[in-house]
Write a protein that holds these residues in place. Structure first.
Motif, PDB file in Angstrom:
ATOM      1  N   MET A 178       0.844  -1.205   0.000  1.00 43.47           N
ATOM      2  CA  MET A 178       0.000   0.000   0.000  1.00 43.47           C
ATOM      3  C   MET A 178       0.875   1.249   0.000  1.00 43.47           C
ATOM      4  N   ALA A 179       0.444   2.245  -0.768  1.00 39.85           N
ATOM      5  CA  ALA A 179       1.192   3.501  -0.800  1.00 39.85           C
ATOM      6  C   ALA A 179       1.039   4.239   0.512  1.00 39.85           C
ATOM      7  N   ARG A 180       2.081   4.979   0.839  1.00 40.93           N
ATOM      8  CA  ARG A 180       2.015   5.747   2.074  1.00 40.93           C
ATOM      9  C   ARG A 180       0.973   6.858   1.931  1.00 40.93           C
ATOM     10  N   PRO A 181       0.246   7.159   3.041  1.00 35.44           N
ATOM     11  CA  PRO A 181      -0.726   8.242   2.974  1.00 35.44           C
ATOM     12  C   PRO A 181      -0.036   9.585   2.769  1.00 35.44           C
ATOM     13  N   GLU A 182      -0.691  10.461   2.022  1.00 35.86           N
ATOM     14  CA  GLU A 182      -0.130  11.776   1.773  1.00 35.86           C
ATOM     15  C   GLU A 182      -0.373  12.688   2.967  1.00 35.86           C
ATOM     16  N   LYS A 183       0.563  13.570   3.182  1.00 39.96           N
ATOM     17  CA  LYS A 183       0.435  14.527   4.282  1.00 39.96           C
ATOM     18  C   LYS A 183      -0.584  15.600   3.897  1.00 39.96           C
ATOM     19  N   ILE A 184      -1.540  15.854   4.768  1.00 43.41           N
ATOM     20  CA  ILE A 184      -2.543  16.887   4.497  1.00 43.41           C
ATOM     21  C   ILE A 184      -2.623  17.818   5.697  1.00 43.41           C
ATOM     22  N   ARG A 185      -3.198  18.975   5.468  1.00 49.21           N
ATOM     23  CA  ARG A 185      -3.390  19.943   6.540  1.00 49.21           C
ATOM     24  C   ARG A 185      -4.810  19.796   7.066  1.00 49.21           C
ATOM     25  N   LEU A 186      -4.897  19.275   8.268  1.00 47.57           N
ATOM     26  CA  LEU A 186      -6.207  18.939   8.824  1.00 47.57           C
ATOM     27  C   LEU A 186      -7.058  20.178   9.050  1.00 47.57           C
ATOM     28  N   GLY A 187      -6.445  21.250   9.525  1.00 46.06           N
ATOM     29  CA  GLY A 187      -7.226  22.456   9.802  1.00 46.06           C
ATOM     30  C   GLY A 187      -7.892  23.004   8.558  1.00 46.06           C
ATOM     31  N   GLU A 188      -7.153  23.048   7.467  1.00 42.53           N
ATOM     32  CA  GLU A 188      -7.721  23.531   6.220  1.00 42.53           C
ATOM     33  C   GLU A 188      -8.830  22.607   5.734  1.00 42.53           C
ATOM     34  N   LEU A 189      -8.627  21.311   5.931  1.00 42.32           N
ATOM     35  CA  LEU A 189      -9.648  20.335   5.546  1.00 42.32           C
ATOM     36  C   LEU A 189     -10.953  20.576   6.303  1.00 42.32           C
ATOM     37  N   MET A 190     -10.834  20.823   7.611  1.00 46.84           N
ATOM     38  CA  MET A 190     -12.028  21.094   8.425  1.00 46.84           C
ATOM     39  C   MET A 190     -12.733  22.357   7.952  1.00 46.84           C
ATOM     40  N   MET A 191     -11.947  23.361   7.587  1.00 51.40           N
ATOM     41  CA  MET A 191     -12.543  24.626   7.162  1.00 51.40           C
ATOM     42  C   MET A 191     -13.207  24.484   5.789  1.00 51.40           C
ATOM     43  N   GLN A 192     -12.587  23.711   4.896  1.00 45.50           N
ATOM     44  CA  GLN A 192     -13.170  23.489   3.576  1.00 45.50           C
ATOM     45  C   GLN A 192     -14.557  22.862   3.667  1.00 45.50           C
ATOM     46  N   LYS A 202     -16.552  23.303   6.116  1.00 48.74           N
ATOM     47  CA  LYS A 202     -17.373  24.197   6.934  1.00 48.74           C
ATOM     48  C   LYS A 202     -17.688  23.627   8.316  1.00 48.74           C
ATOM     49  N   LEU A 203     -16.735  22.865   8.847  1.00 43.43           N
ATOM     50  CA  LEU A 203     -16.889  22.372  10.213  1.00 43.43           C
ATOM     51  C   LEU A 203     -16.321  23.372  11.221  1.00 43.43           C
ATOM     52  N   ILE A 204     -15.387  24.200  10.775  1.00 43.66           N
ATOM     53  CA  ILE A 204     -14.838  25.251  11.640  1.00 43.66           C
ATOM     54  C   ILE A 204     -14.749  26.537  10.825  1.00 43.66           C
ATOM     55  N   SER A 205     -14.635  27.641  11.542  1.00 44.35           N
ATOM     56  CA  SER A 205     -14.514  28.944  10.889  1.00 44.35           C
ATOM     57  C   SER A 205     -13.048  29.335  10.744  1.00 44.35           C
ATOM     58  N   GLN A 206     -12.805  30.399   9.995  1.00 40.56           N
ATOM     59  CA  GLN A 206     -11.447  30.915   9.832  1.00 40.56           C
ATOM     60  C   GLN A 206     -10.872  31.335  11.182  1.00 40.56           C
ATOM     61  N   GLU A 207     -11.723  31.952  12.026  1.00 36.37           N
ATOM     62  CA  GLU A 207     -11.271  32.398  13.349  1.00 36.37           C
ATOM     63  C   GLU A 207     -10.883  31.205  14.223  1.00 36.37           C
ATOM     64  N   GLN A 208     -11.678  30.146  14.168  1.00 34.73           N
ATOM     65  CA  GLN A 208     -11.367  28.958  14.965  1.00 34.73           C
ATOM     66  C   GLN A 208     -10.073  28.307  14.488  1.00 34.73           C
ATOM     67  N   PHE A 265     -14.774  22.702  19.016  1.00 37.20           N
ATOM     68  CA  PHE A 265     -15.068  23.231  17.687  1.00 37.20           C
ATOM     69  C   PHE A 265     -15.604  22.112  16.788  1.00 37.20           C
ATOM     70  N   VAL A 266     -15.031  20.933  16.951  1.00 31.72           N
ATOM     71  CA  VAL A 266     -15.497  19.734  16.262  1.00 31.72           C
ATOM     72  C   VAL A 266     -15.379  18.573  17.245  1.00 31.72           C
ATOM     73  N   SER A 267     -16.012  17.443  16.931  1.00 32.57           N
ATOM     74  CA  SER A 267     -15.881  16.256  17.760  1.00 32.57           C
ATOM     75  C   SER A 267     -14.746  15.390  17.241  1.00 32.57           C
ATOM     76  N   GLU A 268     -14.263  14.489  18.069  1.00 28.29           N
ATOM     77  CA  GLU A 268     -13.227  13.553  17.632  1.00 28.29           C
ATOM     78  C   GLU A 268     -13.730  12.706  16.469  1.00 28.29           C
ATOM     79  N   ASP A 269     -14.994  12.309  16.530  1.00 28.64           N
ATOM     80  CA  ASP A 269     -15.566  11.500  15.447  1.00 28.64           C
ATOM     81  C   ASP A 269     -15.552  12.267  14.126  1.00 28.64           C
TER      82      ASP A 269
END
Length: 567
Positions: free
Chosen positions: A1-15, A17-23, A47-51
């Motif tokens: 299996m290929a290694r998972p790619e590194k992503i930015r979790l905060g930006e993902l949450m904002m995309q 609409k689970l969190i705001s820019q301020e959060q 701001f979000v749940s673990e789930d």
């Protein structure tokens, strides 16, 4: 299996609409300051749940999200990694399928952990995302130290051989921390706190030593060992608690404090001579103050509202009743925590002090120096208190002082061992309290029991046995009103018991004016009849039956409660 790619979790949450820019900006600043993972910061600040974090990562990476709460893990598969490896990389090996290992990761973007797992396991792996909270809880549960305890017990047995050892000297020699008896006790306490055991029972039997843990009110066998190690364990425990190591013919009790997994635990120890040696029972009291809030105890909303109004009064007596281990002290402390403020002077008289609550004055009973409930209570009344908690109404003198404290304008909380709420006032009278004083002072009696919850992970529909059907119909519950009867099949999460955790069932008797008049009357039956009429349909058993029909507990558990509260 290929290694998972590194992503930015905060930006993902904002995309999404689970969190705001301020959060997101707040979380990024906190991450710079503390170095913590951004997902943990977002979850900790609600701001979000673990789930939500885990599900979003799974979707973005194209990997499954596994809810460990409902996943029946295989302990043998999980132990392909050591506990230290699982904790270090925050991973669990979940299952083997198609020649690959499915691995749950708290952070599936951790490339270093992925590479190390591939090297350690020497297998192709597939990744699933799990929440870190559930992952750590599963690690605590699965990597229990049963095998280690059994091994240490055998090691101690081999070291003893057939010779007599001076264990008191062992406790005083350099390097005693490495002695098998010490390591055995350390491991045993660690395992007990890890699985939420309330008591440890060390019981010598013919030819073997039995060690059992009480979990959710029920004893479970932890391990068995050679009986010749029993004197070593008992002697070490006596040394730790300051008991007389030369006295083996009489019961003794004491206490000591230990540090287990960064938690302070107060241990109450009681020894008793038996046919095959001294039996020891230890009650474990976590001193972290992690008691429940009133609204988390399981009281129905209407009862909770009435109880809150009562404890806010300036004077009166609030009694909580039930057998040992039914959660009486937890309920009283939840009440104390709610009214605790700088305006209130609160004093507790306890044996033992089970919780630490900032801002209140707690006094420990010590019979060895004649520091009794009654003596402390008399002294407490000279301290100008607003609220007094008496751990237990044990004798006539304590009852009289407590009642007089109410008569002079104090609020008194206490516990009593009675079967139900209705019989509590009669119990006070039997202890020598005048009827008129009992009627004038008692405001509320709360009786309670603890029911084991059906494990959510292995819960399934249940058809009652003929005996249970007969009992249900005797209680007035016909087939059409059974609701969703369930039981636990047994899984790794609940240690194959079918139950996980407990919930309180309560009945509350408020002293209305008619009840006060009946309680003051010489004919005790008048009060009993009036109180039972008021409690009709509102008893602990009624509440337990309600939880049963909702699928939260089993028929067997409700029958057990019924045997405790009915004549």
């Amino acid at each position: 299996m290929a290694r998972p790619e590194k992503i930015r979790l905060g930006e993902l949450m904002m995309q999404h609409k689970l969190i705001s820019q301020e959060q997101l900006m707040f979380a990024l600043e906190e991450q710079k300051r503390s170095g913590r993972k951004i997902g943990r910061i977002l979850a900790d600040n609600a701001f979000v749940s673990e789930d939500q974090v885990a599900e979003m990562l799974g979707k973005q990476l194209g990997i499954p999200y596994v809810n460990l709460k409902f996943y029946n893990v295989n302990p043998e598969i999980i132990r392909r990694l050591s506990e230290s490896q699982a904790r270090r990389f925050r991973v669990l090996v979940l299952e083997e399928r198609n020649g690959r290992l499915l691995v749950g990761m708290g952070d599936p973007t951790d490339l270093f952990a992925f590479d190390e797992l591939t090297r350690i396991l020497k297998r192709d792996i597939e990744i699933a995302v799990v929440t870190e909270g559930q992952l750590l809880e599963t690690i605590d549960r699965i990597y229990r130290r049963t095998a280690e305890i059994s091994g240490l017990a055998r090691e101690l047995s081999d070291e003893l051989g057939d010779t007599t050892v001076d264990f008191s000297a062992m406790g005083e020699t350099p390097g005693s921390d490495e002695a098998p008896v010490v390591k055995l006790l350390q491991t045993m306490f660690g395992d007990a706190t890890q699985i939420r055991a309330s008591d440890i029972h060390i019981e010598p039997q013919e030819g073997r030593l039995q060690i059992r843990f009480r979990i959710d009110g029920v004893l479970h066998l932890q391990t068995e060992a050679d009986n010749k190690i029993a004197p070593a364990l008992v002697l070490r425990l006596k040394l730790m608690s300051g008991l007389d190591i030369s006295e083996k013919r009489l019961p003794q009790d004491g206490r000591f404090n230990i540090q287990v997994r960064d938690e302070a635990v107060d241990v109450r120890i009681a020894t008793m001579p038996t046919q095959y040696g001294e039996s020891v029972v230890m009650r474990l009291l976590n001193q972290g103050g992690n008691f429940l809030a009133l609204d988390k105890l399981g009281m129905p909303p209407d009862m909770l509202e009435r109880f809150r109004k009562t404890i806010q009064r300036s004077s009166g007596m609030v009694l909580v009743t039930g057998p040992t281990g039914s959660g009486k002290t937890t309920t009283l402390y939840a009440g104390l925590a709610e009214i605790n403020s700088v305006e209130q002077k609160i004093i507790t008289v306890e044996d033992p002090i089970e919780y630490r609550l900032p801002g209140i004055n707690q006094v420990q009973v010590n019979a060895k120096i004649d520091l009794t409930y009654a003596r402390i209570l008399r002294a407490a009344l000279r301290q100008d208190p607003d609220v007094i908690l008496v751990g237990e109404m044990r004798d006539e003198e304590t009852v009289h002082i407590g009642l007089r404290a109410v008569m002079t304008g104090h609020m008194v909380f206490s516990t009593l061992h009675t079967r139900d709420a209705v019989s509590t006032l009669s119990r006070l009278v039997d202890m020598g309290a005048p009827r008129y004083m009992v009627a004038a002072t008692v405001q509320v009696v709360l009786a309670q029991r603890l029911l084991r919850r059906v494990c959510e992970s292995c819960s399934e529909p249940y058809s009652p046995t003929p005996q249970e059907v007969e009992w249900l119909e005797h209680e007035g519950i016909q087939r059409g009103s059974w609701g969703e009867l369930k039981h636990g099949r047994g899984c790794s999460r609940c240690n194959n018991t079918g139950y996980l955790g407990r919930v309180g069932v309560y009945e509350m008797l408020e002293m209305t004016e008619p009840l006060v008049e009946a309680a003051a009357h010489d004919d005790a039956s008048r009060f009993t009849q009036a109180a039972r009429a008021i409690m009709q349909g509102k008893t602990m058993l009624d509440r337990a039956l309600e939880l049963m029909t909702q699928g939260h507990t089993s028929v067997a558990e409700v029958m057990r409660i019924s045997n405790q509260v009915e004549d």
